[in-house]
Write a protein that holds these residues in place. Sequence first.
Motif, PDB file in Angstrom:
ATOM      1  N   PRO A 188       0.800  -1.230   0.000  1.00 64.01           N
ATOM      2  CA  PRO A 188       0.000   0.000   0.000  1.00 64.01           C
ATOM      3  C   PRO A 188       0.834   1.281   0.000  1.00 64.01           C
ATOM      4  N   ASP A 189       2.053   1.204   0.509  1.00 62.89           N
ATOM      5  CA  ASP A 189       2.885   2.390   0.641  1.00 62.89           C
ATOM      6  C   ASP A 189       3.909   2.437  -0.475  1.00 62.89           C
ATOM      7  N   ILE A 190       3.814   3.476  -1.314  1.00 65.42           N
ATOM      8  CA  ILE A 190       4.772   3.615  -2.409  1.00 65.42           C
ATOM      9  C   ILE A 190       6.118   4.115  -1.882  1.00 65.42           C
ATOM     10  N   HIS A 191       6.041   5.034  -0.906  1.00 61.46           N
ATOM     11  CA  HIS A 191       7.254   5.669  -0.408  1.00 61.46           C
ATOM     12  C   HIS A 191       7.089   5.897   1.093  1.00 61.46           C
ATOM     13  N   ILE A 192       8.105   5.530   1.845  1.00 56.88           N
ATOM     14  CA  ILE A 192       8.113   5.752   3.293  1.00 56.88           C
ATOM     15  C   ILE A 192       9.411   6.425   3.668  1.00 56.88           C
ATOM     16  N   THR A 193       9.299   7.413   4.563  1.00 56.31           N
ATOM     17  CA  THR A 193      10.493   8.098   5.078  1.00 56.31           C
ATOM     18  C   THR A 193      10.532   7.916   6.585  1.00 56.31           C
ATOM     19  N   VAL A 194      11.666   7.471   7.080  1.00 60.65           N
ATOM     20  CA  VAL A 194      11.855   7.328   8.525  1.00 60.65           C
ATOM     21  C   VAL A 194      13.192   7.953   8.912  1.00 60.65           C
ATOM     22  N   SER A 195      13.325   8.243  10.184  1.00 58.57           N
ATOM     23  CA  SER A 195      14.592   8.748  10.697  1.00 58.57           C
ATOM     24  C   SER A 195      15.473   7.583  11.111  1.00 58.57           C
ATOM     25  N   GLU A 196      16.759   7.783  10.991  1.00 54.24           N
ATOM     26  CA  GLU A 196      17.687   6.736  11.404  1.00 54.24           C
ATOM     27  C   GLU A 196      17.480   6.425  12.885  1.00 54.24           C
ATOM     28  N   ARG A 250       4.242  -2.713   4.795  1.00 52.35           N
ATOM     29  CA  ARG A 250       3.057  -3.552   4.692  1.00 52.35           C
ATOM     30  C   ARG A 250       3.001  -4.341   3.390  1.00 52.35           C
ATOM     31  N   CYS A 251       2.446  -5.537   3.494  1.00 55.67           N
ATOM     32  CA  CYS A 251       2.272  -6.390   2.328  1.00 55.67           C
ATOM     33  C   CYS A 251       1.005  -7.213   2.531  1.00 55.67           C
ATOM     34  N   ASN A 252       0.107  -7.152   1.579  1.00 54.51           N
ATOM     35  CA  ASN A 252      -1.079  -7.999   1.582  1.00 54.51           C
ATOM     36  C   ASN A 252      -1.076  -8.847   0.318  1.00 54.51           C
ATOM     37  N   PHE A 272       1.805 -10.061   5.310  1.00 53.20           N
ATOM     38  CA  PHE A 272       3.176 -10.502   5.570  1.00 53.20           C
ATOM     39  C   PHE A 272       4.014  -9.241   5.693  1.00 53.20           C
ATOM     40  N   ASN A 273       3.887  -8.546   6.809  1.00 49.56           N
ATOM     41  CA  ASN A 273       4.537  -7.251   6.999  1.00 49.56           C
ATOM     42  C   ASN A 273       5.983  -7.410   7.447  1.00 49.56           C
ATOM     43  N   LEU A 274       6.808  -6.549   6.932  1.00 49.10           N
ATOM     44  CA  LEU A 274       8.249  -6.558   7.230  1.00 49.10           C
ATOM     45  C   LEU A 274       8.545  -5.523   8.306  1.00 49.10           C
ATOM     46  N   ARG A 275       9.397  -5.889   9.250  1.00 49.10           N
ATOM     47  CA  ARG A 275       9.696  -4.971  10.362  1.00 49.10           C
ATOM     48  C   ARG A 275      11.192  -4.944  10.654  1.00 49.10           C
ATOM     49  N   LYS A 276      11.589  -3.802  11.207  1.00 46.82           N
ATOM     50  CA  LYS A 276      12.946  -3.686  11.732  1.00 46.82           C
ATOM     51  C   LYS A 276      12.895  -2.722  12.905  1.00 46.82           C
ATOM     52  N   PRO A 277      13.469  -3.082  14.042  1.00 46.26           N
ATOM     53  CA  PRO A 277      13.326  -2.245  15.242  1.00 46.26           C
ATOM     54  C   PRO A 277      14.079  -0.916  15.160  1.00 46.26           C
ATOM     55  N   SER A 278      15.192  -0.891  14.450  1.00 54.88           N
ATOM     56  CA  SER A 278      15.998   0.325  14.397  1.00 54.88           C
ATOM     57  C   SER A 278      16.647   0.417  13.021  1.00 54.88           C
ATOM     58  N   VAL A 279      16.230   1.406  12.257  1.00 50.89           N
ATOM     59  CA  VAL A 279      16.675   1.523  10.866  1.00 50.89           C
ATOM     60  C   VAL A 279      18.031   2.216  10.782  1.00 50.89           C
ATOM     61  N   HIS A 280      18.857   1.726   9.879  1.00 46.07           N
ATOM     62  CA  HIS A 280      20.166   2.299   9.606  1.00 46.07           C
ATOM     63  C   HIS A 280      20.121   3.011   8.257  1.00 46.07           C
ATOM     64  N   TRP A 281      21.002   4.005   8.072  1.00 40.35           N
ATOM     65  CA  TRP A 281      20.982   4.749   6.806  1.00 40.35           C
ATOM     66  C   TRP A 281      21.175   3.814   5.615  1.00 40.35           C
ATOM     67  N   SER A 282      21.909   2.720   5.811  1.00 40.10           N
ATOM     68  CA  SER A 282      22.180   1.792   4.704  1.00 40.10           C
ATOM     69  C   SER A 282      20.943   0.976   4.305  1.00 40.10           C
ATOM     70  N   ASP A 283      19.872   1.093   5.079  1.00 38.98           N
ATOM     71  CA  ASP A 283      18.640   0.374   4.725  1.00 38.98           C
ATOM     72  C   ASP A 283      17.841   1.097   3.643  1.00 38.98           C
ATOM     73  N   TYR A 320      11.927  -2.020  -1.481  1.00 37.15           N
ATOM     74  CA  TYR A 320      11.588  -3.321  -0.907  1.00 37.15           C
ATOM     75  C   TYR A 320      10.392  -3.912  -1.641  1.00 37.15           C
ATOM     76  N   PHE A 321      10.530  -5.180  -1.978  1.00 37.66           N
ATOM     77  CA  PHE A 321       9.488  -5.863  -2.729  1.00 37.66           C
ATOM     78  C   PHE A 321       9.009  -7.089  -1.967  1.00 37.66           C
ATOM     79  N   CYS A 322       7.704  -7.203  -1.863  1.00 36.55           N
ATOM     80  CA  CYS A 322       7.069  -8.396  -1.321  1.00 36.55           C
ATOM     81  C   CYS A 322       6.638  -9.266  -2.499  1.00 36.55           C
ATOM     82  N   ALA A 323       6.719 -10.585  -2.339  1.00 40.17           N
ATOM     83  CA  ALA A 323       6.347 -11.477  -3.436  1.00 40.17           C
ATOM     84  C   ALA A 323       5.673 -12.725  -2.894  1.00 40.17           C
TER      85      ALA A 323
END
Lengths: 110, 114
Positions: free
Chosen positions: B7-15, B22-24, B74-85, B89-92
């Motif tokens: 559902p989300d084309i673009h997401i911005t988060v802080s490091e 999200r993935c459905n 089948f949602n993807l998560r990460k507790p703390s994002v790094h700039w290298s992330d 991202y593609f769900c399949a």
Amino acid sequence: DVKVTQSSRYLVKRTGEKVFLECVQDMDHENMFWYRQDPGLGLRLIYFSYDVKMKEKGDIPEGYSVSREKKERFSLILESASTNQTSMYLCASKENYGYTFGSGTRLTVV
Amino acid sequence: AQSVTQPDIHITVSEGASLELRCNYSYGATPYLFWYVQSPGQGLQLLLKYFSGDTLVQGIKGFEAEFKRSQSSFNLRKPSVHWSDAAEYFCAVGGEGGSEKLVFGKGTKLTVNP
């Protein structure tokens, strides 16, 4: 490690040319796939093959054909390249439930 | 026919912030689910996959995903994002059968702010 190799990283071709994109896998996999990737559209399946000389159309086969004469090689053919076929092309092979992708070929048709 | 919606084309988060992508999916039988990451100019790298068993799947680079059959998610998560992330991202979704094709979502582009 398993490996899928796409022969060209970048290609520039002229409209109307016949274009061959080559993909080779070294894992003896039976199943191979060609996808096209465009911004905002994700990856779309063009053709796949589940055995030598066997092929099936994917979701967007128009303007493309494929060849699989040997198990390790799966070629995508653009019979007469057009500008709307400018894209990133990704090859993959599969065994059981593991898919391995090549690095992609970025094709520009001018 | 199988399909995947991101559902989300673009997401911005802080490091350092947490992340959930999200993935459905839609699939008539037992789904096999995957998350791939693609850095600019690079090929696809498999982050994790789910076939059966524990519905919480651990992957590489500190990512995890949770399969929820009731929500077809089948949602993807990460507790703390790094700039290298920062990447796309593609769900399949795929299925049983040797020649079963992989169907991809349209991708979510992740931007990480310093």
